[in-house]
Design an enzyme around this catalytic site. Structure first.
Site, PDB file in Angstrom:
ATOM      1  N   HIS A  57       0.236 -12.380  -2.056  1.00  0.00           N
ATOM      2  CA  HIS A  57       0.725 -11.511  -0.984  1.00  0.00           C
ATOM      3  C   HIS A  57      -0.379 -10.802  -0.206  1.00  0.00           C
ATOM      4  O   HIS A  57      -0.079 -10.089   0.749  1.00  0.00           O
ATOM      5  CB  HIS A  57       1.663 -10.454  -1.579  1.00  0.00           C
ATOM      6  CG  HIS A  57       0.944  -9.546  -2.517  1.00  0.00           C
ATOM      7  ND1 HIS A  57       0.668  -9.905  -3.822  1.00  0.00           N
ATOM      8  CD2 HIS A  57       0.411  -8.326  -2.325  1.00  0.00           C
ATOM      9  CE1 HIS A  57      -0.002  -8.924  -4.391  1.00  0.00           C
ATOM     10  NE2 HIS A  57      -0.181  -7.963  -3.514  1.00  0.00           N
ATOM     11  N   HIS A  72      -2.443  -7.982   4.357  1.00  0.00           N
ATOM     12  CA  HIS A  72      -1.345  -7.817   3.393  1.00  0.00           C
ATOM     13  C   HIS A  72      -0.107  -8.482   3.971  1.00  0.00           C
ATOM     14  O   HIS A  72       0.404  -8.057   5.003  1.00  0.00           O
ATOM     15  CB  HIS A  72      -1.100  -6.325   3.138  1.00  0.00           C
ATOM     16  CG  HIS A  72      -0.410  -6.059   1.843  1.00  0.00           C
ATOM     17  ND1 HIS A  72       0.933  -6.303   1.648  1.00  0.00           N
ATOM     18  CD2 HIS A  72      -0.884  -5.596   0.667  1.00  0.00           C
ATOM     19  CE1 HIS A  72       1.252  -5.978   0.405  1.00  0.00           C
ATOM     20  NE2 HIS A  72       0.164  -5.555  -0.210  1.00  0.00           N
TER      21      HIS A  72
END
Length: 149
Positions: A57, A72
């Site tokens: 992620h 992110h």
């Protein structure tokens, strides 16, 4: 001086609009965010450098000047335990701006109840060190997001 480019196509929205207080309050660092297009895509390296941190992620690339840039992929996506993300590089790899890093689908992230908004953050920087920060409008992967002095 480093130009940080968008790892994804979508709309730049600025950190203040990120639905997470850690990012919206710039506690991780200054930068901006991209609300990605809702289709399968690949997040690309925002700078030339070395991948120093790599998770399904999120990833950090450090450039030759020592600037660490965090990408992110979505908010609270760590809770997906890597489901729906495919790593295309390894920690320690040298990447060039635009190289493929992570394959994912923002629409699937959203369907899982998470925000697909992607903060792009200048780690260990001050807001004053950034200029030309994109906080609105459409961006393509590889388009400039901000300049780091």
């Amino acid at each position: 001086m480093t130009t940080v480019t968008s790892p994804l196509s979508g709309a730049s929205i600025g950190l203040a609009a990120v639905p997470d207080p850690v990012f919206s309050g710039a506690m991780v660092g200054p930068g901006t965010a991209v609300d990605p297009v809702r289709e399968p895509s690949v997040a690309v390296a925002p700078v030339d450098g070395i991948v120093v941190s790599l998770h399904p992620h999120a990833f950090v690339v450090v450039d030759a000047e020592g600037h660490g840039v965090l990408t992110h992929l979505g908010i609270d996506t760590v809770q997906l335990n890597g489901e729906g993300f495919e790593l295309l590089v390894n920690k320690g790899d040298t990447v060039r701006r635009g190289d493929f890093v992570v394959r994912w689908n923002p629409a699937e992230v959203e369907a899982a109840g998470k925000s697909p908004v992607c903060p792009v953050v200048a780690l260990e920087a001050t807001a004053e060190a950034l200029s030309d920060v994109s906080e609105s409008g459409d961006v393509s992967a590889g388009a400039p997001l901000f300049t780091w002095k």
